[in-house]
Scaffold this motif. Structure first.
Motif, PDB file in Angstrom:
ATOM      1  N   ARG A 254      -6.101   5.210  -7.665  1.00  0.00           N
ATOM      2  CA  ARG A 254      -5.082   5.959  -6.927  1.00  0.00           C
ATOM      3  C   ARG A 254      -3.695   5.410  -7.246  1.00  0.00           C
ATOM      4  N   ASN A 255      -3.558   4.099  -7.244  1.00  0.00           N
ATOM      5  CA  ASN A 255      -2.251   3.514  -7.558  1.00  0.00           C
ATOM      6  C   ASN A 255      -1.836   3.819  -8.987  1.00  0.00           C
ATOM      7  N   THR A 256      -2.772   3.729  -9.920  1.00  0.00           N
ATOM      8  CA  THR A 256      -2.460   4.053 -11.315  1.00  0.00           C
ATOM      9  C   THR A 256      -1.950   5.475 -11.439  1.00  0.00           C
ATOM     10  N   GLN A 257      -2.583   6.395 -10.755  1.00  0.00           N
ATOM     11  CA  GLN A 257      -2.158   7.792 -10.824  1.00  0.00           C
ATOM     12  C   GLN A 257      -0.806   8.006 -10.143  1.00  0.00           C
ATOM     13  N   HIS A 258      -0.535   7.262  -9.095  1.00  0.00           N
ATOM     14  CA  HIS A 258       0.789   7.348  -8.475  1.00  0.00           C
ATOM     15  C   HIS A 258       1.868   6.875  -9.458  1.00  0.00           C
ATOM     16  N   PHE A 259       1.604   5.764 -10.146  1.00  0.00           N
ATOM     17  CA  PHE A 259       2.563   5.294 -11.154  1.00  0.00           C
ATOM     18  C   PHE A 259       2.722   6.332 -12.264  1.00  0.00           C
ATOM     19  N   MET A 260       1.621   6.944 -12.659  1.00  0.00           N
ATOM     20  CA  MET A 260       1.636   7.912 -13.759  1.00  0.00           C
ATOM     21  C   MET A 260       2.302   9.228 -13.374  1.00  0.00           C
TER      22      MET A 260
ATOM     23  N   ASP B 189       0.814  -1.217   0.000  1.00  0.00           N
ATOM     24  CA  ASP B 189       0.000   0.000   0.000  1.00  0.00           C
ATOM     25  C   ASP B 189       0.847   1.267   0.000  1.00  0.00           C
ATOM     26  N   GLU B 190       2.026   1.210   0.638  1.00  0.00           N
ATOM     27  CA  GLU B 190       2.826   2.419   0.811  1.00  0.00           C
ATOM     28  C   GLU B 190       3.677   2.764  -0.410  1.00  0.00           C
ATOM     29  N   LEU B 191       4.116   1.762  -1.166  1.00  0.00           N
ATOM     30  CA  LEU B 191       5.091   2.007  -2.225  1.00  0.00           C
ATOM     31  C   LEU B 191       4.589   2.983  -3.296  1.00  0.00           C
ATOM     32  N   PRO B 192       3.380   2.838  -3.839  1.00  0.00           N
ATOM     33  CA  PRO B 192       2.932   3.805  -4.855  1.00  0.00           C
ATOM     34  C   PRO B 192       2.874   5.231  -4.324  1.00  0.00           C
ATOM     35  N   VAL B 193       2.440   5.371  -3.067  1.00  0.00           N
ATOM     36  CA  VAL B 193       2.338   6.710  -2.464  1.00  0.00           C
ATOM     37  C   VAL B 193       3.710   7.346  -2.339  1.00  0.00           C
ATOM     38  N   GLN B 194       4.669   6.593  -1.807  1.00  0.00           N
ATOM     39  CA  GLN B 194       6.013   7.138  -1.611  1.00  0.00           C
ATOM     40  C   GLN B 194       6.726   7.374  -2.943  1.00  0.00           C
ATOM     41  N   LEU B 195       6.426   6.563  -3.946  1.00  0.00           N
ATOM     42  CA  LEU B 195       6.995   6.801  -5.269  1.00  0.00           C
ATOM     43  C   LEU B 195       6.535   8.150  -5.805  1.00  0.00           C
ATOM     44  N   ALA B 196       5.251   8.414  -5.739  1.00  0.00           N
ATOM     45  CA  ALA B 196       4.721   9.690  -6.231  1.00  0.00           C
ATOM     46  C   ALA B 196       5.283  10.868  -5.445  1.00  0.00           C
ATOM     47  N   GLU B 197       5.466  10.686  -4.147  1.00  0.00           N
ATOM     48  CA  GLU B 197       6.038  11.755  -3.321  1.00  0.00           C
ATOM     49  C   GLU B 197       7.483  12.046  -3.727  1.00  0.00           C
ATOM     50  N   ALA B 198       8.248  11.008  -4.008  1.00  0.00           N
ATOM     51  CA  ALA B 198       9.646  11.202  -4.426  1.00  0.00           C
ATOM     52  C   ALA B 198       9.710  11.908  -5.775  1.00  0.00           C
ATOM     53  N   VAL B 199       8.835  11.534  -6.701  1.00  0.00           N
ATOM     54  CA  VAL B 199       8.795  12.188  -8.010  1.00  0.00           C
ATOM     55  C   VAL B 199       8.434  13.666  -7.853  1.00  0.00           C
TER      56      VAL B 199
END
Length: 286
Positions: free
Chosen positions: A94-100, A28-38
């Motif tokens: 939400r996850n799709t948008q984090h990846f995007m 659950d956390e990885l997509p959120v933290q990825l988007a935050e880093a980007v």
């Protein structure tokens, strides 16, 4: 511990998936933290380019099936019937948008793939602007066989219709060399050269002014977005939920709970199980 690490290295932001003990499987956390880093790199006036990689033996092995298939995850990826499609859609969208976030960032992103970029991990890798693989790395979307639909839909945008169908009708994995030959990724190089090739590309791009990089990326992305990318991704995200709540999807979930996800995945990928009847396929039908 953060499941996505961030390092500023001059004009380059280094972002790494950081769950090496499970080959950077998505929780659950990885997509959120990825988007935050980007977002952090995108807002830093010193950063010109991002390099995305994975710590440990692989880039990303997809969704953490111990969490989501054997168990049920906090997103309830398979709900009791009758299922709530909007609850499912909201979670996956939400996850799709984090990846995007990789695609939408103003600054370019180079993705460095070693080991595996499979299932949801391929979604992440293919959202980057440039993807460079080691020749022996593997990429594929095996849940196309049962229990998944790639929500970012990047396969068709990178490959075109026929080659995307070839990959998603089979759920096959291919090597970095095959992916480069097919046009799925920019290039594949020997594993011992991967770091140097990515560094050379990032250093070259980092000498270009940020506004130049941003304008080129916006123009190219706009040409693709005009084809209806958002609508395609919405449909793919809806279908992803349906695949997990179809009779076959529910049988895959039950099988994972009974025998563990490793065996269920092996049966899925090797084509030895009939997910409609939820029984082993006769050898003549494999």
């Amino acid at each position: 511990m953060s499941v996505v690490s961030y390092e500023k290295d001059g004009r380059i932001a280094r972002i790494a998936l950081n769950r090496p003990e499970v080959m950077n499987a998505i929780n659950d956390e990885l997509p959120v933290q990825l988007a935050e880093a980007v977002a952090r790199a995108d807002s830093d006036p010193d950063i010109h380019v991002m390099v995305l990689s994975g710590n440990g033996p692989a880039f990303c092995a997809g969704y953490d099936l111990t969490f989501y298939a054997e168990g049920n995850g906090s997103g309830e990826v398979t709900q009791p019937m009758p299922w709530d499609p909007i609850k499912d859609y909201s979670f996956m969208w939400r996850n799709t948008q984090h990846f995007m976030s990789l695609w939408r960032a103003m600054k370019p992103v180079i993705c460095k793939v070693h080991g595996f970029a499979v299932a949801g991990g391929s979604d992440i890798a293919l959202c980057a602007d440039l993807t460079i693989m080691s020749e022996d790395a593997q990429i594929g979307y095996m849940p196309a066989r049962v229990w998944g639909c790639p929500t970012t839909a990047m396969w068709v945008y990178r490959l075109g219709a026929e080659k995307a169908k070839r990959m998603l009708f089979t759920g096959d994995k291919i090597t970095g060399r095959e992916a480069a030959d097919m046009g799925l990724v920019l290039k594949a190089v020997p594993a011992d050269q991967l770091d140097d090739v990515v560094e050379e590309m990032a250093a070259r791009m980092a000498t270009v002014p940020i506004n130049q990089l941003a304008m080129q990326k916006m123009v190219i992305n706009q040409a693709i977005e005009q084809t209806g990318m958002l609508q395609t991704q919405r449909l793919a995200t809806i279908f992803d939920g349906i695949t997990r709540h179809s009779p076959e999807g529910i049988n895959f979930k039950k099988r994972s709970e009974e025998v563990g996800w490793r065996q269920a995945v092996a049966e899925r990928d090797e084509g030895t199980w009939d997910w409609t009847a939820n029984e082993e396929l006769p050898k003549r039908n494999r």
